[in-house]
Motif scaffolding. Structure first.
Motif: not given
Lengths: 113, 114
Positions: B1-26, B90-93
């Motif tokens: 696996d030669t890629e860095v992946t990220q989820t979600p692709k798009h995220l819309v959130m309000g100012m009071t929300n809690k959310k997380s972005l995820k990044c993975e590389q192998h 953007l996530c990078a490795s």
């Protein structure tokens, strides 16, 4: 810290022409110079890089030259195609200091069919 | 696996929300990065992890909280964001934290804060 200047900010060429993007850097200790291409809405992708012990590197239609004395490096694209249209970022990394690359401000390349 | 992946692709959130972005590389890379990018501007460094430890925080506001659960995963926890935080994240490795190691970027998460 390192400072990278990139010119021009916009470059418009006809298909088949050559395109040249130039960057200068300030820290003589910089030793790694990658170039990234970023198409609209996509990730920056490494297209070519050069290390300070090399003066020129070629990969098909793309070449990068490095002049350590003058502290500048350039990206050359020959026989441009519409799919070369993108924003191009140069960067420089410095050994012995912050290894994080310092990016130039980017060049928007437009290739007209 | 030669890629860095990220989820979600798009995220819309309000100012009071809690959310997380995820990044993975192998790719076995031991350095991972979070960048913020505004339109037609270069990526701006936010955080660097080296061997799962936070090594650089570029004075990022505490409403952004990074986490590196293991050598393949990198998260960015978001809370009480402002509209000006809307950007491409953007996530990078890279192999290691060396000036001669190439950074490979993920596709990014397009964040909109309402």
């Amino acid at each position: 810290g390192e400072n990278v200047e990139q010119h021009p900010s916009t470059l418009s060429v006809q298909e088949g022409d050559s395109a040249v993007i130039k960057c200068t850097y300030s820290d003589s200790a910089s030793n790694y110079f990658p170039w990234y291409k970023q198409e609209l809405g996509k990730r920056p992708q490494l297209i070519i890089d050069i290390r300070s012990n090399v003066g020129e590197k070629k990969d098909q239609r793309i070449a990068v030259t490095l002049n350590k004395t003058a502290k500048h490096f350039s990206l050359h694209i020959t026989e441009t195609q519409p799919e070369d249209s993108a924003v191009y970022f140069c960067a420089a990394s410095t050994a012995g200091g912050s290894y994080i690359p310092t990016f130039g401000r980017g060049t928007s390349l437009i290739v007209h069919p | 696996d030669t890629e860095v992946t990220q989820t979600p692709k798009h995220l819309v959130m309000g100012m009071t929300n809690k959310k997380s972005l995820k990044c993975e590389q192998h790719m076995g890379h031991r350095a991972m990065y979070w960048y913020k990018q505004k339109a037609k501007k270069p990526p701006e460094l936010m955080f660097v992890y080296s061997y799962e430890k936070l090594s650089i925080n570029e004075s990022v506001p505490s409403r952004f909280s990074p986490e590196c659960p293991n050598s393949s995963l990198l998260n960015l926890h978001l809370h009480a964001l402002q509209p000006e935080d809307s950007a491409l994240y953007l996530c990078a490795s890279s192999h290691r934290t060396s000036s001669r190691d190439t950074q490979y970027f993920g596709p990014g998460t397009r964040l909109t804060v309402l």
